[in-house]
Design a protein around this motif. Structure first.
Motif, PDB file in Angstrom:
ATOM      1  N   GLU B  45      43.368  35.514  39.134  1.00 22.29           N
ATOM      2  CA  GLU B  45      43.853  34.961  37.869  1.00 22.29           C
ATOM      3  C   GLU B  45      45.022  35.817  37.378  1.00 22.29           C
ATOM      4  N   LEU B  46      46.140  35.147  37.123  1.00 19.84           N
ATOM      5  CA  LEU B  46      47.341  35.841  36.630  1.00 19.84           C
ATOM      6  C   LEU B  46      47.727  35.297  35.267  1.00 19.84           C
ATOM      7  N   GLY B  47      46.816  34.545  34.644  1.00 17.50           N
ATOM      8  CA  GLY B  47      47.161  33.849  33.415  1.00 17.50           C
ATOM      9  C   GLY B  47      47.550  32.406  33.678  1.00 17.50           C
ATOM     10  N   GLN B  48      47.569  32.039  34.960  1.00 11.44           N
ATOM     11  CA  GLN B  48      48.019  30.691  35.321  1.00 11.44           C
ATOM     12  C   GLN B  48      46.878  29.680  35.313  1.00 11.44           C
ATOM     13  N   GLY B  49      45.644  30.153  35.136  1.00 11.89           N
ATOM     14  CA  GLY B  49      44.510  29.234  35.055  1.00 11.89           C
ATOM     15  C   GLY B  49      43.925  28.855  36.399  1.00 11.89           C
ATOM     16  N   ILE B  50      44.184  29.653  37.416  1.00 10.85           N
ATOM     17  CA  ILE B  50      43.729  29.259  38.752  1.00 10.85           C
ATOM     18  C   ILE B  50      42.210  29.263  38.846  1.00 10.85           C
ATOM     19  N   LEU B  51      41.538  30.163  38.131  1.00 13.12           N
ATOM     20  CA  LEU B  51      40.077  30.210  38.246  1.00 13.12           C
ATOM     21  C   LEU B  51      39.459  28.906  37.773  1.00 13.12           C
ATOM     22  N   THR B  52      40.056  28.314  36.738  1.00 18.69           N
ATOM     23  CA  THR B  52      39.542  27.052  36.212  1.00 18.69           C
ATOM     24  C   THR B  52      39.754  25.941  37.234  1.00 18.69           C
ATOM     25  N   ALA B  53      40.949  25.867  37.783  1.00 13.88           N
ATOM     26  CA  ALA B  53      41.237  24.809  38.762  1.00 13.88           C
ATOM     27  C   ALA B  53      40.328  24.944  39.982  1.00 13.88           C
ATOM     28  N   LEU B  54      40.112  26.173  40.449  1.00 17.73           N
ATOM     29  CA  LEU B  54      39.259  26.364  41.623  1.00 17.73           C
ATOM     30  C   LEU B  54      37.807  26.005  41.308  1.00 17.73           C
ATOM     31  N   SER B  55      37.358  26.335  40.102  1.00 16.49           N
ATOM     32  CA  SER B  55      35.988  25.974  39.716  1.00 16.49           C
ATOM     33  C   SER B  55      35.822  24.461  39.702  1.00 16.49           C
ATOM     34  N   THR B 312      36.407  58.470  49.519  1.00 20.35           N
ATOM     35  CA  THR B 312      36.628  57.054  49.230  1.00 20.35           C
ATOM     36  C   THR B 312      37.126  56.886  47.801  1.00 20.35           C
ATOM     37  N   VAL B 313      37.856  55.815  47.596  1.00 20.00           N
ATOM     38  CA  VAL B 313      38.384  55.570  46.253  1.00 20.00           C
ATOM     39  C   VAL B 313      38.237  54.093  45.917  1.00 20.00           C
ATOM     40  N   GLN B 314      37.821  53.829  44.677  1.00 26.03           N
ATOM     41  CA  GLN B 314      37.807  52.466  44.138  1.00 26.03           C
ATOM     42  C   GLN B 314      38.970  52.345  43.172  1.00 26.03           C
ATOM     43  N   VAL B 315      39.639  51.203  43.233  1.00 27.30           N
ATOM     44  CA  VAL B 315      40.778  50.992  42.347  1.00 27.30           C
ATOM     45  C   VAL B 315      40.634  49.628  41.681  1.00 27.30           C
ATOM     46  N   TRP B 316      40.667  49.610  40.369  1.00 24.96           N
ATOM     47  CA  TRP B 316      40.691  48.354  39.613  1.00 24.96           C
ATOM     48  C   TRP B 316      42.159  48.042  39.326  1.00 24.96           C
ATOM     49  N   SER B 317      42.553  46.824  39.649  1.00 27.27           N
ATOM     50  CA  SER B 317      43.981  46.538  39.602  1.00 27.27           C
ATOM     51  C   SER B 317      44.238  45.072  39.281  1.00 27.27           C
ATOM     52  N   HIS B 318      45.349  44.805  38.581  1.00 21.20           N
ATOM     53  CA  HIS B 318      45.760  43.413  38.375  1.00 21.20           C
ATOM     54  C   HIS B 318      46.784  42.996  39.432  1.00 21.20           C
ATOM     55  N   THR B 319      46.640  43.533  40.619  1.00 24.24           N
ATOM     56  CA  THR B 319      47.492  43.177  41.757  1.00 24.24           C
ATOM     57  C   THR B 319      47.417  41.678  42.066  1.00 24.24           C
ATOM     58  N   GLN B 320      48.465  41.176  42.706  1.00 29.85           N
ATOM     59  CA  GLN B 320      48.428  39.797  43.204  1.00 29.85           C
ATOM     60  C   GLN B 320      47.774  39.711  44.584  1.00 29.85           C
ATOM     61  N   ALA B 345      41.120  42.996  38.470  1.00 28.73           N
ATOM     62  CA  ALA B 345      40.769  42.853  37.056  1.00 28.73           C
ATOM     63  C   ALA B 345      41.983  42.227  36.386  1.00 28.73           C
ATOM     64  N   GLU B 346      41.764  41.340  35.425  1.00 32.74           N
ATOM     65  CA  GLU B 346      42.864  40.537  34.892  1.00 32.74           C
ATOM     66  C   GLU B 346      43.820  41.357  34.034  1.00 32.74           C
ATOM     67  N   GLY B 347      45.103  41.104  34.224  1.00 35.82           N
ATOM     68  CA  GLY B 347      46.133  41.773  33.447  1.00 35.82           C
ATOM     69  C   GLY B 347      46.836  40.787  32.540  1.00 35.82           C
ATOM     70  N   ALA B 348      47.968  41.193  32.015  1.00 33.66           N
ATOM     71  CA  ALA B 348      48.798  40.280  31.241  1.00 33.66           C
ATOM     72  C   ALA B 348      49.556  39.395  32.226  1.00 33.66           C
ATOM     73  N   GLY B 349      50.278  38.416  31.683  1.00 34.78           N
ATOM     74  CA  GLY B 349      50.957  37.420  32.517  1.00 34.78           C
ATOM     75  C   GLY B 349      51.770  38.061  33.628  1.00 34.78           C
ATOM     76  N   CYS B 350      51.671  37.459  34.807  1.00 36.53           N
ATOM     77  CA  CYS B 350      52.351  37.984  35.992  1.00 36.53           C
ATOM     78  C   CYS B 350      53.302  36.917  36.492  1.00 36.53           C
ATOM     79  N   TYR B 351      54.563  37.288  36.672  1.00 38.64           N
ATOM     80  CA  TYR B 351      55.591  36.316  37.067  1.00 38.64           C
ATOM     81  C   TYR B 351      56.247  36.716  38.384  1.00 38.64           C
ATOM     82  N   GLY B 352      55.507  37.449  39.167  1.00 36.67           N
ATOM     83  CA  GLY B 352      56.039  37.896  40.440  1.00 36.67           C
ATOM     84  C   GLY B 352      55.584  39.318  40.718  1.00 36.67           C
ATOM     85  N   HIS B 353      56.241  39.923  41.687  1.00 36.14           N
ATOM     86  CA  HIS B 353      55.835  41.267  42.104  1.00 36.14           C
ATOM     87  C   HIS B 353      56.313  42.306  41.087  1.00 36.14           C
TER      88      HIS B 353
END
Ligand code: FES
Ligand code: FES
Lengths: 145, 687
Positions: B45-55, B312-320, B345-353
């Motif tokens: 989810e990048l703010g585009q609503g993909i989780l809803t469409a996939l559900s 080992t390392v865990q990383v929480w990220s709003h990566t694409q 983990a969800e971030g603010a709007g993402c419009y690319g890399h």
């Protein structure tokens, strides 16, 4: 520093911005977006006035009343703005919406039925980079209708 | 396209979308005895609503209520690897995988229940997860949840519902993630608070190429690795203060071009032919178009949390792209990828890399200094605007030749640009911001362009959608990269669609034809014609201050036409946009409209406001005051029409409208002012 936060008396350490103090306290509504009073993400109500909290020292709100998104309403008892934003699906990522609803709430409290131009003016300090502006305007207009 | 960049399963029968390379049903779906189904898309989810469409897609094919579907955020190791959430491809890649997997799962359960009960499958219907025969209920997904029925490869024979039988996919369901965000329930990565978590702020070299000379002693909790510097503190406020007190001395940087346009003309690069057919001819007109660097400028700040335990390392990220990020973290941290878990983990709007991946490395480097303690790294506004990847400056030259009737016979164009993709996880060297600075780090590789078949980068939409008998499109990928560049919504399309449509307008005028009519004379693609005619019709074309543009995104995505109406006084304002789009099947029409309008307004911002400014040393547009963007007062009205085609493949919505909006504004400026813009942004100084 003592003040009223969402209706309850709190005392938070000073020496920092109100925004970071509120987030340190555990609130999620106000967001850091710039720290330079230019994006609106951090707005809160201070005695009913919508202000950026990112450059406001905690000391400045001593004895005042501060309201954040959490104080507007809850899932169980939503503020009319929160209801309207859900109905209009006004937003994409929603990062900007806390600050925007705070400014809209201040406008609504000032008097009945502001014009769309007045709503735009009230929201001018706020950026929405997902560009959901028109939905946001519709949601605010719906909440005041 | 994303999948072009990772694993293949070419010896296996073709399966839809990402299912082809992640073939086990259990990778995607899991039923629980409590009555819900968990889906694990690799898209985020990048703010585009993909989780809803996939559900919606999952609920549709399984015949369960939408509320029974739970989507897990993508996590390396457990979610399927769907590479990157980008290119408006999530419905095609993840949605079509989940549609097929869900249809297959439904079929498997149906056949088990049929065999067990002796009722033939045709006599069983599925209602909200319950399988019901003529005499009543026979079982449910939930009852058979623990039986391992999904431990199987998806079958190519599964048959999703016919378009006419859908009841959820194709309807405007409200966003599933929005309520939590409207009530401040802490769904953003910024709201993640782990026990004992420390806060980090980074201290960056003041200019590209600057290296750390020395650092005055400090009482701050310092993290240093080569030229990477950060401070740790118990609170954000203390971290900010500590970062402000550090006094590092840096060498001068390696310098930036004083004049971007002159640099673009002269910089060394790799030449290639994007497309060539027919012959060349002397040009009737030659025109050049320039666009500056601009950047993502999300309202939110890039953020990541990391926690080391042993090696080992865990990383929480709003990566694409969690897996792609993991690959580059492994290179930079010199760890095997299995020792790293990236959790979305969800971030603010993402419009690319943007800097999402970069800050993940920052957090991992900081947290390595305090094993067992989570560390949250957060960028500043200045880092967002000046240190994150920029969308490259570009120069396009177009030559067109017309016949006696003024119709186009030959078209030639050439683009000069840095590459549009510096995404992590694709090369031998990590492309994360801090990677070159840390001890033993390698220089940042020059960004690349995906191939045309994958949508292209600098050459995206360079090939016009019109029927020109003779065509030549050339590309120079500039290999010096003074400013780090990567993918931003629309990529090269933003300049090409404008360049193409500007020349079309100019040639229409010479031919004495209406711009819409002129386009239609060169346009046999029926779906392009429909959106163009629709947008013109909605806008009441022609009109004062109106411009028009049409394009098929990436030449293989959604078709979109935009009419813009502008007013020009002391500066240009866009007053209205009419958008018509055909993206095939639409899963969530309201979500699609939201994306199309967002993309078009993003185009307004780029057309009229945005420009990354730099001097000979560094990027200087590092605050909102220096990097103005579209605000409420200047937002035009938007009217949108979807041409819905439920029988056609779904195509993405997020990027299709942005380039046509820019091009239509340019046309509107000509109508209002008689000037044809040649440089973005269309500010008074550039007109
Ligand atoms: S964070 Fe306060 S205005 Fe941007
Ligand atoms: S909804 Fe993302 S910034 Fe406004």
């Amino acid at each position: 520093m003592s003040f009223s936060l969402n209706g309850a008396e709190v005392s938070l350490p000073g020496g920092t911005s109100l925004l970071l103090a509120l987030r340190e306290y555990g609130l999620n509504g106000p967001k850091l977006g710039c720290g330079e009073e230019a994006c609106g993400a951090c707005h809160v109500l201070v005695d009913g006035v919508s202000l950026p909290s990112c450059a406001l020292p905690v000391e400045a709100v001593a004895g005042k009343s501060v309201t954040t998104l959490e104080g507007l309403g809850s899932a169980e008892h939503p503020h009319p703005l929160q209801t309207a934003f859900l109905e209009e699906q006004a937003g994409q990522c929603a990062y900007c919406l806390s600050g925007i609803m705070i400014s809209a709430a201040a406008l609504l409290a000032r008097g009945p039925r502001p014009s769309e131009a007045a709503v735009r003016e009230a929201l001018q300090p706020h950026l929405c980079r997902c560009h959901s502006h028109n939905r946001i305007l519709r949601a605010v207009m719906r909440a005041i209708a | 396209m994303n999948l072009a960049f990772h694993g293949t399963a070419d010896d296996k029968p073709r399966l839809p979308g990402s299912l082809h390379v992640n073939r086990m049903l259990s990778q995607w779906l899991e039923f629980s005895a409590e009555g819900f189904v968990t889906a694990r898309p690799g898209k985020v989810e990048l703010g585009q609503g993909i989780l809803t469409a996939l559900s919606q897609i999952v609920a549709e094919e399984l015949d369960v209520a939408l509320a029974r579907v739970r989507l897990l955020p993508a996590t390396t190791g457990t979610s399927p690897n769907e590479a990157v959430t980008s290119g408006s491809l999530s419905v095609q890649e993840s949605g079509m995988a989940l549609r097929h997997a869900s249809a297959d799962a439904r079929g498997i359960f149906l056949s088990v229940i049929s065999q067990r009960s002796g009722v033939s499958p045709e006599d069983i219907r599925v209602e909200d997860g319950a399988f019901i025969g003529p005499a009543g209920p026979l079982g449910s997904y939930w009852e058979l949840a623990g039986q391992g029925l999904l431990e199987a490869e998806a079958s190519p024979d599964a048959r999703p519902k016919a378009p006419g039988a859908r009841r959820l996919a194709g309807t405007s369901q409200p966003r599933l993630d929005l309520p939590a965000k409207l009530f401040g329930q802490g769904r953003f990565i910024h709201d993640l608070r782990l026990p004992g978590m420390l806060h980090a702020r980074m201290i960056r070299p003041p200019a590209p190429g600057a290296t750390l000379i020395d650092l005055a002693p400090t009482d701050a909790r310092l993290v240093r690795d080569g030229g990477f510097l950060a401070v740790l503190a118990a609170t954000e406020a203390e971290a900010e203060r500590a970062a402000g007190r550090l006094r590092p001395r840096w060498s001068p940087g390696t310098g930036l071009p004083e004049n971007t346009e002159a640099w673009l003309r002269a910089a060394p690069g790799e030449d290639s032919v994007v497309e060539a057919r027919g012959e060349t001819a002397p040009a009737t007109i030659t025109r050049e178009f320039h666009r500056p660097y601009f950047t993502h400028a999300s309202v939110g700040l890039c953020c990541a949390v990391a926690l080391w335990e042993g090696a080992t390392v865990q990383v929480w990220s709003h990566t694409q792209g969690p897996y792609n990020l993991r690959a580059d973290l492994a290179k930079a941290l010199k760890l095997p990828p299995e020792n790293i878990v990236v959790r979305h983990a969800e971030g603010a709007g993402c419009y690319g890399h943007n800097g999402a991946d970069d800050v993940a490395l920052d957090a991992a480097l900081c947290a390595r200094a305090v094993p067992g303690t989570p560390v949250r790294a957060l960028w500043t506004r200045a880092e967002e605007l000046a240190y994150g990847p920029q969308s490259p400056a570009m120069l396009v030259r177009v030559e067109a030749t017309t016949d006696e009737a003024g119709l186009i016979t030959h078209w030639a164009s050439h683009v000069r640009s840095n590459g549009h993709s510096g995404r992590p996880g694709r090369g031998a060297v990590a492309t994360l911001l801090a990677a070159p600075w840390i001890e033993g780090g390698q220089p940042m590789p020059a960004s690349i362009n995906p191939p045309v078949a994958g949508g292209g980068g600098a050459q995206r939409n360079a090939i016009p959608g019109y029927d020109f008998p003779n065509l030549y499109v050339g590309l120079t990928r500039i290999t010096d990269m003074p400013i780090r560049t990567s993918a931003l919504r629309g990529l090269g399309a933003l300049i090409h669609v404008w360049a193409i449509e500007s020349v079309m307008d100019e040639l229409a005028e010479r031919a004495g034809m209406d711009p819409v009519e002129y386009r239609l004379r060169h346009l046999s693609d029926p779906r392009a014609r429909v959106v163009l005619e629709k947008a013109a019709d909605m806008a009441g074309w022609p009109g004062e201050g109106m411009g028009v543009a049409v394009a098929r995104y990436k030449n293989l995505g959604a078709w979109c036409a935009v009419v813009a109406r502008v007013e020009a006084e002391e500066r240009v304002r866009c007053r209205h946009l009419w958008i018509a789009a055909d993206m095939g099947e639409v899963i969530n029409p309201d979500g699609a409209v939201n994306q199309l309008e967002g993309g078009a307004l993003h185009g307004v911002s780029v057309a009229l406001h945005e420009r990354t400014r730099h001097d000979g040393t560094r990027i200087i547009s590092d605050s909102w005051a220096e990097y103005p963007v579209l605000r409420f007062a200047d937002v035009p009205a938007v009217t949108t029409a979807l041409i819905q085609r439920p029988d056609e493949r779904p195509l993405g919505a997020g990027e299709a409208s942005m380039a046509p909006a820019i091009a239509a504004i340019a046309g509107g400026i000509f109508s209002a002012l008689g000037t044809r813009p040649r440089r973005l942004p269309f500010t008074p100084e550039n007109l």
